[in-house]
Motif scaffolding. Structure first.
Motif, PDB file in Angstrom:
ATOM      1  N   ASN A 139       0.789  -1.239   0.000  1.00 24.64           N
ATOM      2  CA  ASN A 139       0.000   0.000   0.000  1.00 24.64           C
ATOM      3  C   ASN A 139       0.821   1.289   0.000  1.00 24.64           C
ATOM      4  O   ASN A 139       0.240   2.363   0.133  1.00 24.64           O
ATOM      5  CB  ASN A 139      -0.997   0.016   1.162  1.00 24.64           C
ATOM      6  CG  ASN A 139      -1.942  -1.161   1.091  1.00 24.64           C
ATOM      7  OD1 ASN A 139      -2.528  -1.436   0.054  1.00 24.64           O
ATOM      8  ND2 ASN A 139      -2.058  -1.878   2.191  1.00 24.64           N
ATOM      9  N   LYS A 140       2.127   1.222  -0.148  1.00 25.43           N
ATOM     10  CA  LYS A 140       2.945   2.432  -0.234  1.00 25.43           C
ATOM     11  C   LYS A 140       2.876   2.997  -1.651  1.00 25.43           C
ATOM     12  O   LYS A 140       2.745   2.263  -2.632  1.00 25.43           O
ATOM     13  CB  LYS A 140       4.403   2.159   0.141  1.00 25.43           C
ATOM     14  CG  LYS A 140       4.626   2.006   1.612  1.00 25.43           C
ATOM     15  CD  LYS A 140       4.343   3.307   2.329  1.00 25.43           C
ATOM     16  CE  LYS A 140       4.651   3.225   3.791  1.00 25.43           C
ATOM     17  NZ  LYS A 140       4.305   4.464   4.480  1.00 25.43           N
ATOM     18  N   MET A 141       2.983   4.336  -1.760  1.00 20.07           N
ATOM     19  CA  MET A 141       2.899   5.000  -3.056  1.00 20.07           C
ATOM     20  C   MET A 141       4.131   5.863  -3.290  1.00 20.07           C
ATOM     21  O   MET A 141       4.647   6.490  -2.371  1.00 20.07           O
ATOM     22  CB  MET A 141       1.654   5.885  -3.120  1.00 20.07           C
ATOM     23  CG  MET A 141       1.486   6.582  -4.460  1.00 20.07           C
ATOM     24  SD  MET A 141       0.125   7.766  -4.489  1.00 20.07           S
ATOM     25  CE  MET A 141       0.779   9.068  -3.467  1.00 20.07           C
ATOM     26  N   ASP A 142       4.585   5.878  -4.547  1.00 13.56           N
ATOM     27  CA  ASP A 142       5.665   6.745  -4.984  1.00 13.56           C
ATOM     28  C   ASP A 142       5.126   7.655  -6.089  1.00 13.56           C
ATOM     29  O   ASP A 142       4.185   7.295  -6.799  1.00 13.56           O
ATOM     30  CB  ASP A 142       6.830   5.929  -5.551  1.00 13.56           C
ATOM     31  CG  ASP A 142       7.408   4.959  -4.535  1.00 13.56           C
ATOM     32  OD1 ASP A 142       7.310   5.218  -3.327  1.00 13.56           O
ATOM     33  OD2 ASP A 142       7.953   3.931  -4.963  1.00 13.56           O
ATOM     34  N   ILE A 143       5.750   8.822  -6.226  1.00 13.10           N
ATOM     35  CA  ILE A 143       5.357   9.755  -7.288  1.00 13.10           C
ATOM     36  C   ILE A 143       6.563   9.971  -8.196  1.00 13.10           C
ATOM     37  O   ILE A 143       7.635  10.354  -7.736  1.00 13.10           O
ATOM     38  CB  ILE A 143       4.864  11.091  -6.717  1.00 13.10           C
ATOM     39  CG1 ILE A 143       3.648  10.866  -5.833  1.00 13.10           C
ATOM     40  CG2 ILE A 143       4.545  12.067  -7.852  1.00 13.10           C
ATOM     41  CD1 ILE A 143       3.154  12.103  -5.111  1.00 13.10           C
ATOM     42  N   LEU A 144       6.342   9.724  -9.470  1.00 17.67           N
ATOM     43  CA  LEU A 144       7.355   9.934 -10.504  1.00 17.67           C
ATOM     44  C   LEU A 144       6.859  11.053 -11.413  1.00 17.67           C
ATOM     45  O   LEU A 144       5.697  11.055 -11.826  1.00 17.67           O
ATOM     46  CB  LEU A 144       7.550   8.652 -11.322  1.00 17.67           C
ATOM     47  CG  LEU A 144       8.464   8.738 -12.533  1.00 17.67           C
ATOM     48  CD1 LEU A 144       9.911   8.911 -12.090  1.00 17.67           C
ATOM     49  CD2 LEU A 144       8.320   7.483 -13.387  1.00 17.67           C
ATOM     50  N   GLU A 145       7.745  12.002 -11.708  1.00 19.30           N
ATOM     51  CA  GLU A 145       7.382  13.108 -12.593  1.00 19.30           C
ATOM     52  C   GLU A 145       8.435  13.218 -13.685  1.00 19.30           C
ATOM     53  O   GLU A 145       9.636  13.116 -13.407  1.00 19.30           O
ATOM     54  CB  GLU A 145       7.328  14.414 -11.797  1.00 19.30           C
ATOM     55  CG  GLU A 145       6.977  15.632 -12.621  1.00 19.30           C
ATOM     56  CD  GLU A 145       6.952  16.882 -11.758  1.00 19.30           C
ATOM     57  OE1 GLU A 145       5.890  17.172 -11.166  1.00 19.30           O
ATOM     58  OE2 GLU A 145       7.993  17.553 -11.666  1.00 19.30           O
ATOM     59  N   ALA A 146       7.982  13.406 -14.931  1.00 17.92           N
ATOM     60  CA  ALA A 146       8.918  13.526 -16.050  1.00 17.92           C
ATOM     61  C   ALA A 146       8.379  14.536 -17.060  1.00 17.92           C
ATOM     62  O   ALA A 146       7.169  14.671 -17.242  1.00 17.92           O
ATOM     63  CB  ALA A 146       9.133  12.174 -16.723  1.00 17.92           C
ATOM     64  N   THR A 147       9.310  15.234 -17.718  1.00 10.60           N
ATOM     65  CA  THR A 147       8.979  16.222 -18.742  1.00 10.60           C
ATOM     66  C   THR A 147       9.597  15.784 -20.061  1.00 10.60           C
ATOM     67  O   THR A 147      10.763  15.377 -20.101  1.00 10.60           O
ATOM     68  CB  THR A 147       9.524  17.613 -18.347  1.00 10.60           C
ATOM     69  OG1 THR A 147       8.933  17.986 -17.092  1.00 10.60           O
ATOM     70  CG2 THR A 147       9.203  18.660 -19.394  1.00 10.60           C
ATOM     71  N   TYR A 148       8.810  15.897 -21.131  1.00  9.27           N
ATOM     72  CA  TYR A 148       9.282  15.448 -22.440  1.00  9.27           C
ATOM     73  C   TYR A 148      10.132  16.515 -23.117  1.00  9.27           C
ATOM     74  O   TYR A 148       9.773  17.685 -23.174  1.00  9.27           O
ATOM     75  CB  TYR A 148       8.102  15.079 -23.337  1.00  9.27           C
ATOM     76  CG  TYR A 148       8.545  14.500 -24.658  1.00  9.27           C
ATOM     77  CD1 TYR A 148       9.186  13.265 -24.706  1.00  9.27           C
ATOM     78  CD2 TYR A 148       8.355  15.201 -25.839  1.00  9.27           C
ATOM     79  CE1 TYR A 148       9.612  12.731 -25.907  1.00  9.27           C
ATOM     80  CE2 TYR A 148       8.777  14.665 -27.050  1.00  9.27           C
ATOM     81  CZ  TYR A 148       9.404  13.430 -27.074  1.00  9.27           C
ATOM     82  OH  TYR A 148       9.835  12.905 -28.274  1.00  9.27           O
TER      83      TYR A 148
END
Length: 124
Positions: A99-108
């Motif tokens: 139930n743990k969550m990670d956030i990944l963010e990327a820009t093209y």
């Protein structure tokens, strides 16, 4: 009066629109995300998964993936070959607890045809 008229401008809609969130549940070993469909993708892992390179990229578009382990956890995540991890991060150490969550963010970046990872936060 010098012949000029300055018309008032009325803005009826917000300048910034709300991000579009699309929920995906991973019951397969690959996840496809369409960059033109949403800004945020919610994913619940139910098995080991690869997040493929997003389709329909737009230069400068930023996407977030909120990736949660299911109630079992221990699911591994890999990324497509167009994701560019900065050397300052080294590698992505994903949460594996249930139930743990990670956030990944990327820009093209169109010239390089890469999704540059701009943020990675773990352990929510």
């Amino acid at each position: 009066d010098n012949g000029q008229y300055i018309a008032p401008i009325y803005i009826d809609s917000p300048i910034f629109s709300s991000p579009v969130v699309l929920e995906l549940v991973s019951y397969q070993n690959t996840i496809d995300t369409n960059a033109s469909m949403a800004d945020i993708f919610d994913i619940v892992l139910s098995e080991n998964t690869t997040i493929n390179n997003p389709t329909n990229p737009i230069n400068g578009k930023t996407i977030k993936w909120r990736i949660a382990q299911d109630n079992i956890g221990n699911r591994s995540i890999s990324l497509g070959n167009k994701f560019n991890i900065p050397t300052s991060l080294g590698s992505l150490n994903w949460s594996t607890s249930a139930n743990k969550m990670d956030i990944l963010e990327a820009t093209y970046h169109a010239t390089r045809d890469k999704w540059d990872i701009t943020n990675f936060i773990t352990g929510y």
